[in-house]
Write an enzyme that holds these catalytic residues in place. Sequence first.
Site, PDB file in Angstrom:
ATOM      1  N   LYS A   9      -6.125   0.905 -11.546  1.00 44.10           N
ATOM      2  CA  LYS A   9      -6.248   1.702 -10.327  1.00 44.10           C
ATOM      3  C   LYS A   9      -6.452   3.190 -10.672  1.00 44.10           C
ATOM      4  O   LYS A   9      -6.267   3.592 -11.835  1.00 44.10           O
ATOM      5  CB  LYS A   9      -4.998   1.474  -9.467  1.00 44.10           C
ATOM      6  CG  LYS A   9      -4.864   0.028  -8.955  1.00 44.10           C
ATOM      7  CD  LYS A   9      -3.561  -0.175  -8.182  1.00 44.10           C
ATOM      8  CE  LYS A   9      -3.466  -1.591  -7.625  1.00 44.10           C
ATOM      9  NZ  LYS A   9      -2.172  -1.826  -6.907  1.00 44.10           N
ATOM     10  N   TYR A  49      -9.015  -5.892  -0.423  1.00 48.05           N
ATOM     11  CA  TYR A  49      -7.649  -6.076   0.065  1.00 48.05           C
ATOM     12  C   TYR A  49      -7.609  -6.648   1.485  1.00 48.05           C
ATOM     13  O   TYR A  49      -6.621  -6.456   2.200  1.00 48.05           O
ATOM     14  CB  TYR A  49      -6.899  -4.750   0.003  1.00 48.05           C
ATOM     15  CG  TYR A  49      -6.380  -4.406  -1.377  1.00 48.05           C
ATOM     16  CD1 TYR A  49      -5.503  -5.263  -2.055  1.00 48.05           C
ATOM     17  CD2 TYR A  49      -6.734  -3.215  -2.013  1.00 48.05           C
ATOM     18  CE1 TYR A  49      -5.016  -4.949  -3.319  1.00 48.05           C
ATOM     19  CE2 TYR A  49      -6.246  -2.894  -3.274  1.00 48.05           C
ATOM     20  CZ  TYR A  49      -5.382  -3.766  -3.920  1.00 48.05           C
ATOM     21  OH  TYR A  49      -4.892  -3.454  -5.166  1.00 48.05           O
ATOM     22  N   PHE A  57       1.071  -0.611   5.287  1.00 48.51           N
ATOM     23  CA  PHE A  57       0.668   0.241   4.159  1.00 48.51           C
ATOM     24  C   PHE A  57      -0.826   0.140   3.839  1.00 48.51           C
ATOM     25  O   PHE A  57      -1.310   0.820   2.936  1.00 48.51           O
ATOM     26  CB  PHE A  57       1.494  -0.106   2.902  1.00 48.51           C
ATOM     27  CG  PHE A  57       1.383  -1.545   2.459  1.00 48.51           C
ATOM     28  CD1 PHE A  57       0.305  -1.980   1.688  1.00 48.51           C
ATOM     29  CD2 PHE A  57       2.360  -2.475   2.802  1.00 48.51           C
ATOM     30  CE1 PHE A  57       0.195  -3.302   1.286  1.00 48.51           C
ATOM     31  CE2 PHE A  57       2.261  -3.804   2.398  1.00 48.51           C
ATOM     32  CZ  PHE A  57       1.173  -4.215   1.636  1.00 48.51           C
ATOM     33  N   ARG A  85      -0.376 -11.690 -14.719  1.00 55.01           N
ATOM     34  CA  ARG A  85       0.597 -11.173 -13.743  1.00 55.01           C
ATOM     35  C   ARG A  85       1.923 -10.834 -14.434  1.00 55.01           C
ATOM     36  O   ARG A  85       2.595  -9.871 -14.054  1.00 55.01           O
ATOM     37  CB  ARG A  85       0.829 -12.188 -12.630  1.00 55.01           C
ATOM     38  CG  ARG A  85      -0.392 -12.489 -11.769  1.00 55.01           C
ATOM     39  CD  ARG A  85      -0.616 -11.502 -10.665  1.00 55.01           C
ATOM     40  NE  ARG A  85       0.424 -11.539  -9.656  1.00 55.01           N
ATOM     41  CZ  ARG A  85       0.374 -10.854  -8.519  1.00 55.01           C
ATOM     42  NH1 ARG A  85      -0.670 -10.080  -8.240  1.00 55.01           N
ATOM     43  NH2 ARG A  85       1.351 -10.913  -7.654  1.00 55.01           N
ATOM     44  N   THR A  91       5.294  -6.341  -8.335  1.00 59.31           N
ATOM     45  CA  THR A  91       4.535  -5.402  -7.500  1.00 59.31           C
ATOM     46  C   THR A  91       5.230  -4.046  -7.392  1.00 59.31           C
ATOM     47  O   THR A  91       4.588  -2.998  -7.514  1.00 59.31           O
ATOM     48  CB  THR A  91       4.341  -5.998  -6.081  1.00 59.31           C
ATOM     49  OG1 THR A  91       3.695  -7.262  -6.214  1.00 59.31           O
ATOM     50  CG2 THR A  91       3.519  -5.079  -5.204  1.00 59.31           C
ATOM     51  N   ARG A 102       3.660  -2.226 -15.343  1.00 59.99           N
ATOM     52  CA  ARG A 102       4.280  -1.450 -14.255  1.00 59.99           C
ATOM     53  C   ARG A 102       5.698  -1.023 -14.617  1.00 59.99           C
ATOM     54  O   ARG A 102       6.133   0.067 -14.242  1.00 59.99           O
ATOM     55  CB  ARG A 102       4.267  -2.274 -12.972  1.00 59.99           C
ATOM     56  CG  ARG A 102       2.869  -2.397 -12.352  1.00 59.99           C
ATOM     57  CD  ARG A 102       2.851  -3.452 -11.271  1.00 59.99           C
ATOM     58  NE  ARG A 102       1.587  -3.540 -10.546  1.00 59.99           N
ATOM     59  CZ  ARG A 102       1.259  -4.560  -9.760  1.00 59.99           C
ATOM     60  NH1 ARG A 102       2.101  -5.574  -9.604  1.00 59.99           N
ATOM     61  NH2 ARG A 102       0.104  -4.565  -9.129  1.00 59.99           N
ATOM     62  N   ASN A 112       1.129   1.883  -8.485  1.00 58.66           N
ATOM     63  CA  ASN A 112       1.579   0.919  -9.504  1.00 58.66           C
ATOM     64  C   ASN A 112       0.508   0.547 -10.536  1.00 58.66           C
ATOM     65  O   ASN A 112       0.578  -0.498 -11.175  1.00 58.66           O
ATOM     66  CB  ASN A 112       2.218  -0.312  -8.846  1.00 58.66           C
ATOM     67  CG  ASN A 112       1.240  -1.073  -7.972  1.00 58.66           C
ATOM     68  OD1 ASN A 112       0.090  -0.667  -7.816  1.00 58.66           O
ATOM     69  ND2 ASN A 112       1.685  -2.179  -7.399  1.00 58.66           N
ATOM     70  N   HIS A 115      -4.034  -3.739 -10.874  1.00 55.07           N
ATOM     71  CA  HIS A 115      -4.152  -4.942 -10.039  1.00 55.07           C
ATOM     72  C   HIS A 115      -4.476  -6.145 -10.919  1.00 55.07           C
ATOM     73  O   HIS A 115      -5.225  -6.019 -11.877  1.00 55.07           O
ATOM     74  CB  HIS A 115      -5.304  -4.772  -9.028  1.00 55.07           C
ATOM     75  CG  HIS A 115      -5.737  -6.068  -8.397  1.00 55.07           C
ATOM     76  ND1 HIS A 115      -5.113  -6.582  -7.281  1.00 55.07           N
ATOM     77  CD2 HIS A 115      -6.686  -6.978  -8.752  1.00 55.07           C
ATOM     78  CE1 HIS A 115      -5.682  -7.746  -6.966  1.00 55.07           C
ATOM     79  NE2 HIS A 115      -6.633  -8.016  -7.837  1.00 55.07           N
ATOM     80  N   GLU A 126     -12.503 -12.594  -6.448  1.00 55.56           N
ATOM     81  CA  GLU A 126     -12.521 -11.187  -6.860  1.00 55.56           C
ATOM     82  C   GLU A 126     -13.575 -10.934  -7.943  1.00 55.56           C
ATOM     83  O   GLU A 126     -14.258  -9.903  -7.914  1.00 55.56           O
ATOM     84  CB  GLU A 126     -11.124 -10.766  -7.324  1.00 55.56           C
ATOM     85  CG  GLU A 126     -10.142 -10.687  -6.156  1.00 55.56           C
ATOM     86  CD  GLU A 126      -8.682 -10.493  -6.545  1.00 55.56           C
ATOM     87  OE1 GLU A 126      -7.836 -10.451  -5.633  1.00 55.56           O
ATOM     88  OE2 GLU A 126      -8.374 -10.387  -7.751  1.00 55.56           O
TER      89      GLU A 126
HETATM   90  P1  GDP Z   1       0.162  -7.147  -6.174  1.00 53.54           P
HETATM   91  O1  GDP Z   1      -0.608  -8.443  -6.138  1.00 53.54           O
HETATM   92  O2  GDP Z   1       1.356  -7.206  -7.091  1.00 53.54           O
HETATM   93  O3  GDP Z   1      -0.706  -5.957  -6.505  1.00 53.54           O
HETATM   94  O4  GDP Z   1       0.778  -6.915  -4.704  1.00 53.54           O
HETATM   95  P2  GDP Z   1       0.143  -7.225  -3.259  1.00 53.54           P
HETATM   96  O5  GDP Z   1      -1.094  -8.023  -3.372  1.00 53.54           O
HETATM   97  O6  GDP Z   1       1.246  -7.736  -2.407  1.00 53.54           O
HETATM   98  O7  GDP Z   1      -0.208  -5.764  -2.710  1.00 53.54           O
HETATM   99  C1  GDP Z   1      -1.367  -5.091  -3.180  1.00 53.54           C
HETATM  100  C2  GDP Z   1      -1.001  -3.664  -3.454  1.00 53.54           C
HETATM  101  O8  GDP Z   1      -0.606  -3.031  -2.228  1.00 53.54           O
HETATM  102  C3  GDP Z   1       0.191  -3.462  -4.387  1.00 53.54           C
HETATM  103  O9  GDP Z   1      -0.147  -3.536  -5.752  1.00 53.54           O
HETATM  104  C4  GDP Z   1       0.665  -2.078  -3.996  1.00 53.54           C
HETATM  105  O10 GDP Z   1      -0.138  -1.059  -4.604  1.00 53.54           O
HETATM  106  C5  GDP Z   1       0.386  -2.077  -2.492  1.00 53.54           C
HETATM  107  N1  GDP Z   1       1.600  -2.442  -1.764  1.00 53.54           N
HETATM  108  C6  GDP Z   1       2.124  -3.689  -1.619  1.00 53.54           C
HETATM  109  N2  GDP Z   1       3.244  -3.650  -0.865  1.00 53.54           N
HETATM  110  C7  GDP Z   1       3.434  -2.353  -0.535  1.00 53.54           C
HETATM  111  C8  GDP Z   1       4.421  -1.654   0.240  1.00 53.54           C
HETATM  112  O11 GDP Z   1       5.370  -2.238   0.760  1.00 53.54           O
HETATM  113  N3  GDP Z   1       4.260  -0.297   0.355  1.00 53.54           N
HETATM  114  C9  GDP Z   1       3.209   0.360  -0.213  1.00 53.54           C
HETATM  115  N4  GDP Z   1       3.126   1.698  -0.056  1.00 53.54           N
HETATM  116  N5  GDP Z   1       2.276  -0.254  -0.948  1.00 53.54           N
HETATM  117  C10 GDP Z   1       2.381  -1.592  -1.102  1.00 53.54           C
HETATM  118 MG    MG Z   2      -2.095  -9.040  -4.833  1.00 50.10          MG
END
Ligand code: GDP
Ligand code: MG
Length: 148
Positions: A9, A49, A57, A85, A91, A102, A112, A115, A126
């Site tokens: 990112k 996304y 968010f 992962r 996350t 992370r 973070n 991805h 993707e």
């Molecule tokens: P990942 O697969 O671990 O990246 O997590 P997700 O697919 O659930 O979410 C995608 C991205 O959205 C995450 O990597 C974070 O950057 C962001 N994100 C997810 N949950 C939150 C949240 O509760 N707050 C904020 N600010 N960002 C979030």
């Molecule tokens: Mg994800």
Amino acid sequence: MEQTFIMIKPDGVQRGLVGEIISRFEKKGFYLKGLKLMAVERSFAEKHYADLSSKPFFPGLVEYIISGPVVAMVWEGKNVVVTGRKIIGATNPAESAPGTIRGDFAIEIGRNVIHGSDSIESARKEIALWFPEGIANWESNLHPWIYE
Ligand code: GDP
Ligand code: MG
């Protein structure tokens, strides 16, 4: 063999973590099959996304992803989706184990660093979205030293 989509990112790029992150996947024994630094348009970030579009968010997430160039990659290997992962960590960096990307390099969920696809099916989608031109076709000579 299994493939996954990994994206460094904008914060990871700005903070100079590209080499470190690539190195972790490389040293593990995964094969790099696609790599590019690119600026992402808003509509493209929204598409990537799309599953999260109803989350509160989401607007901030899209702003974050378009805030600077990202590094898009395809990595290949046995169980690379799940293991990728694990290498990335939870996350929320507050819950990511030390030793994960992370866990070692991030503090907040909205910064973070990286991805990784969460399933073989989303990896397939993707990779198709980010690499419509296709990916490299090569085999590492190290294969017998990594796989029995
Ligand atoms: P990942 O697969 O671990 O990246 O997590 P997700 O697919 O659930 O979410 C995608 C991205 O959205 C995450 O990597 C974070 O950057 C962001 N994100 C997810 N949950 C939150 C949240 O509760 N707050 C904020 N600010 N960002 C979030
Ligand atoms: Mg994800």
